[in-house]
Design a protein around this motif. Structure first.
Motif, PDB file in Angstrom:
ATOM      1  N   ARG A  26      31.080  16.602  91.755  1.00  0.00           N
ATOM      2  CA  ARG A  26      30.708  16.261  90.376  1.00  0.00           C
ATOM      3  C   ARG A  26      31.715  16.852  89.387  1.00  0.00           C
ATOM      4  O   ARG A  26      32.149  16.178  88.436  1.00  0.00           O
ATOM      5  CB  ARG A  26      29.304  16.797  90.074  1.00  0.00           C
ATOM      6  CG  ARG A  26      28.887  16.722  88.601  1.00  0.00           C
ATOM      7  CD  ARG A  26      28.512  15.323  88.186  1.00  0.00           C
ATOM      8  NE  ARG A  26      28.240  15.253  86.748  1.00  0.00           N
ATOM      9  CZ  ARG A  26      27.758  14.180  86.135  1.00  0.00           C
ATOM     10  NH1 ARG A  26      27.476  13.100  86.844  1.00  0.00           N
ATOM     11  NH2 ARG A  26      27.554  14.172  84.840  1.00  0.00           N
ATOM     12  N   GLU A  27      32.111  18.105  89.611  1.00  0.00           N
ATOM     13  CA  GLU A  27      33.070  18.748  88.717  1.00  0.00           C
ATOM     14  C   GLU A  27      34.445  18.091  88.823  1.00  0.00           C
ATOM     15  O   GLU A  27      35.175  18.017  87.832  1.00  0.00           O
ATOM     16  CB  GLU A  27      33.150  20.240  89.023  1.00  0.00           C
ATOM     17  CG  GLU A  27      31.874  21.003  88.673  1.00  0.00           C
ATOM     18  CD  GLU A  27      31.934  22.467  89.052  1.00  0.00           C
ATOM     19  OE1 GLU A  27      32.996  22.908  89.545  1.00  0.00           O
ATOM     20  OE2 GLU A  27      30.922  23.176  88.859  1.00  0.00           O
ATOM     21  N   GLN A  28      34.782  17.616  90.029  1.00  0.00           N
ATOM     22  CA  GLN A  28      36.052  16.896  90.193  1.00  0.00           C
ATOM     23  C   GLN A  28      36.049  15.617  89.365  1.00  0.00           C
ATOM     24  O   GLN A  28      37.026  15.301  88.669  1.00  0.00           O
ATOM     25  CB  GLN A  28      36.285  16.566  91.673  1.00  0.00           C
ATOM     26  CG  GLN A  28      37.504  15.730  91.969  1.00  0.00           C
ATOM     27  CD  GLN A  28      38.796  16.506  91.865  1.00  0.00           C
ATOM     28  OE1 GLN A  28      39.322  17.008  92.835  1.00  0.00           O
ATOM     29  NE2 GLN A  28      39.324  16.612  90.651  1.00  0.00           N
ATOM     30  N   TRP A  29      34.936  14.867  89.426  1.00  0.00           N
ATOM     31  CA  TRP A  29      34.822  13.640  88.638  1.00  0.00           C
ATOM     32  C   TRP A  29      34.879  13.934  87.147  1.00  0.00           C
ATOM     33  O   TRP A  29      35.567  13.238  86.394  1.00  0.00           O
ATOM     34  CB  TRP A  29      33.510  12.918  88.989  1.00  0.00           C
ATOM     35  CG  TRP A  29      33.239  11.742  88.115  1.00  0.00           C
ATOM     36  CD1 TRP A  29      33.783  10.490  88.218  1.00  0.00           C
ATOM     37  CD2 TRP A  29      32.369  11.700  86.976  1.00  0.00           C
ATOM     38  NE1 TRP A  29      33.297   9.669  87.219  1.00  0.00           N
ATOM     39  CE2 TRP A  29      32.440  10.392  86.445  1.00  0.00           C
ATOM     40  CE3 TRP A  29      31.538  12.629  86.364  1.00  0.00           C
ATOM     41  CZ2 TRP A  29      31.695  10.006  85.329  1.00  0.00           C
ATOM     42  CZ3 TRP A  29      30.807  12.251  85.258  1.00  0.00           C
ATOM     43  CH2 TRP A  29      30.890  10.951  84.749  1.00  0.00           C
ATOM     44  N   GLU A  30      34.174  14.957  86.710  1.00  0.00           N
ATOM     45  CA  GLU A  30      34.195  15.322  85.293  1.00  0.00           C
ATOM     46  C   GLU A  30      35.596  15.695  84.837  1.00  0.00           C
ATOM     47  O   GLU A  30      36.019  15.361  83.721  1.00  0.00           O
ATOM     48  CB  GLU A  30      33.231  16.488  85.033  1.00  0.00           C
ATOM     49  CG  GLU A  30      31.765  16.095  85.175  1.00  0.00           C
ATOM     50  CD  GLU A  30      30.827  17.281  85.027  1.00  0.00           C
ATOM     51  OE1 GLU A  30      31.328  18.435  85.082  1.00  0.00           O
ATOM     52  OE2 GLU A  30      29.612  17.062  84.864  1.00  0.00           O
ATOM     53  N   ALA A  31      36.337  16.380  85.709  1.00  0.00           N
ATOM     54  CA  ALA A  31      37.695  16.802  85.355  1.00  0.00           C
ATOM     55  C   ALA A  31      38.622  15.600  85.172  1.00  0.00           C
ATOM     56  O   ALA A  31      39.394  15.541  84.196  1.00  0.00           O
ATOM     57  CB  ALA A  31      38.242  17.744  86.427  1.00  0.00           C
ATOM     58  N   VAL A  32      38.555  14.619  86.084  1.00  0.00           N
ATOM     59  CA  VAL A  32      39.426  13.448  85.934  1.00  0.00           C
ATOM     60  C   VAL A  32      38.971  12.580  84.768  1.00  0.00           C
ATOM     61  O   VAL A  32      39.806  12.021  84.040  1.00  0.00           O
ATOM     62  CB  VAL A  32      39.522  12.614  87.241  1.00  0.00           C
ATOM     63  CG1 VAL A  32      40.120  13.432  88.372  1.00  0.00           C
ATOM     64  CG2 VAL A  32      38.178  12.044  87.668  1.00  0.00           C
ATOM     65  N   ARG A  33      37.668  12.494  84.575  1.00  0.00           N
ATOM     66  CA  ARG A  33      37.149  11.726  83.435  1.00  0.00           C
ATOM     67  C   ARG A  33      37.666  12.294  82.122  1.00  0.00           C
ATOM     68  O   ARG A  33      38.168  11.563  81.259  1.00  0.00           O
ATOM     69  CB  ARG A  33      35.617  11.765  83.450  1.00  0.00           C
ATOM     70  CG  ARG A  33      34.956  11.070  82.266  1.00  0.00           C
ATOM     71  CD  ARG A  33      33.519  11.534  82.071  1.00  0.00           C
ATOM     72  NE  ARG A  33      33.453  12.971  81.762  1.00  0.00           N
ATOM     73  CZ  ARG A  33      32.322  13.658  81.659  1.00  0.00           C
ATOM     74  NH1 ARG A  33      31.153  13.051  81.860  1.00  0.00           N
ATOM     75  NH2 ARG A  33      32.333  14.946  81.375  1.00  0.00           N
ATOM     76  N   ASP A  34      37.555  13.602  81.970  1.00  0.00           N
ATOM     77  CA  ASP A  34      37.967  14.232  80.719  1.00  0.00           C
ATOM     78  C   ASP A  34      39.475  14.144  80.513  1.00  0.00           C
ATOM     79  O   ASP A  34      39.948  13.917  79.399  1.00  0.00           O
ATOM     80  CB  ASP A  34      37.518  15.692  80.699  1.00  0.00           C
ATOM     81  CG  ASP A  34      35.996  15.839  80.674  1.00  0.00           C
ATOM     82  OD1 ASP A  34      35.303  14.820  80.433  1.00  0.00           O
ATOM     83  OD2 ASP A  34      35.508  16.962  80.922  1.00  0.00           O
ATOM     84  N   ALA A  35      40.241  14.309  81.597  1.00  0.00           N
ATOM     85  CA  ALA A  35      41.702  14.275  81.479  1.00  0.00           C
ATOM     86  C   ALA A  35      42.211  12.880  81.142  1.00  0.00           C
ATOM     87  O   ALA A  35      43.257  12.727  80.503  1.00  0.00           O
ATOM     88  CB  ALA A  35      42.341  14.767  82.771  1.00  0.00           C
ATOM     89  N   ASP A  36      41.477  11.848  81.567  1.00  0.00           N
ATOM     90  CA  ASP A  36      41.956  10.481  81.366  1.00  0.00           C
ATOM     91  C   ASP A  36      41.585   9.896  80.009  1.00  0.00           C
ATOM     92  O   ASP A  36      42.014   8.779  79.681  1.00  0.00           O
ATOM     93  CB  ASP A  36      41.438   9.560  82.488  1.00  0.00           C
ATOM     94  CG  ASP A  36      42.524   9.226  83.506  1.00  0.00           C
ATOM     95  OD1 ASP A  36      43.698   9.558  83.255  1.00  0.00           O
ATOM     96  OD2 ASP A  36      42.191   8.618  84.533  1.00  0.00           O
TER      97      ASP A  36
END
Length: 315
Positions: free
Chosen positions: A117-127
């Motif tokens: 979940r944190e991995q998804w949040e990280a890519v979502r926020d960075a993109d």
């Protein structure tokens, strides 16, 4: 579709997304697409060229059609960068992407985020700054693993990579590995795995070979453990047993829809259409569908269509 060595640079000048054809599936709303919230939308769906991503791209296009959109099929882009750049630049509107690929390959990070979940949040926020919107991810996690045949599983009884490492120390002759050359040299592949788990497998007990051969050699027992991808249909068809990554060394590669942000702002109903499909996807579903293509020789689009109808998403 032809492969372009400089696909990122040439997308705008005609390489990568110059071809495509309308999706013309005879579908109507089932549990998704009620009221046809995408009527009037003209959406271009893309994907990478390997089996699983072709199936996911077809699912997405079928869902959009059921919701009333006109869909242009530009699935099957070679490599990872071409589809990514098409979404970012607006040459395509939507595709399924993998969180680990975005975090490491596109966003340039060296260390994966352990929690999915944190991995998804990280890519979502960075993109956000790249004009790319990530919708909720699936449980489908197409990452690396080691697998063995049923006979060796009964003989050695290992269930986790920690147990494989212990076997490599207690009975060195028992452990042989079949791996791809890329996996053998990647920091998030064999060298890192051996270091993380304290696995002691000498070079003369590691054989490098092409991906497809690994599965057959592991199935025959020619090597005790073969490097596999966790959603590959051959795992199920060849009755291989996958070792759990109990220290969570390998990156998470959860599939999630990525949408060009301008497109999503214009058609926010895309989320309500595709989210139920994404929520149904996991490794077992992926293995079953991938096997229909890679083992049984079926067409990826037809596999996706049959599944979408069988699940009641479309009629």
């Amino acid at each position: 579709m032809p492969f372009c060595l400089a696909g990122v640079l040439l997308l705008a000048t005609g390489c990568g997304l110059t071809s495509g054809s309308p999706m013309v599936d005879d579908v109507s709303p089932g549990s998704i697409g009620q009221g046809e919230p995408l009527r009037g939308a003209q959406l271009t769906v893309t994907s990478k060229s390997f089996t699983e991503n072709l199936i996911l791209g077809a699912m997405m296009g079928i869902a959009f059609q059921a919701a009333g959109a006109e869909v242009l099929d530009r699935t099957g882009i070679q490599g990872s960068i071409g589809g990514r750049e098409a979404i970012r630049k607006g040459d395509a509107d939507a595709m399924y992407e993998y969180t680990g690929t975005a975090w490491i390959t596109y966003q340039g990070n060296a260390e994966p985020v352990t929690d999915p979940r944190e991995q998804w949040e990280a890519v979502r926020d960075a993109d956000v700054r790249n004009g790319v919107t990530w919708l909720p991810q699936s449980r489908l996690n197409n990452t690396y693993a080691l697998a063995m045949n049923r006979a060796n599983y009964k003989r050695y009884g290992t269930k986790t990579l920690s147990e494989v490492a212990e076997l490599s120390r207690s009975d060195p002759g028992a452990v042989t590995l079949c791996v791809e050359s890329e996996f053998a040299n990647r920091a998030d592949g064999l060298p890192g795995m051996q270091k993380a788990y304290g696995m002691e497998v000498p070079a003369n007990r590691i054989t490098q070979m092409d991906t497809g051969i690994i599965y057959t050699q592991a199935a025959k027992g020619s090597c005790t453990y073969g490097e596999v991808f966790t959603t590959d249909g051959r795992i199920k068809s060849m009755d291989l047993v996958v070792m759990a990554d109990d220290k969570k060394f390998f990156p998470n590669y959860n599939a999630a829809p990525v949408i060009n942000t301008e497109t999503f702002e214009k058609w926010p109903a895309i989320a309500e259409v595709i989210d139920p499909v994404t929520a149904k996807l996991d490794n077992a579903v992926a293995q079953e569908l991938n096997a229909k293509v890679d083992v049984e020789g079926e067409d990826p689009h037809q596999v996706a269509l049959h599944w979408m109808k069988a699940e009641g998403f479309v009629k």
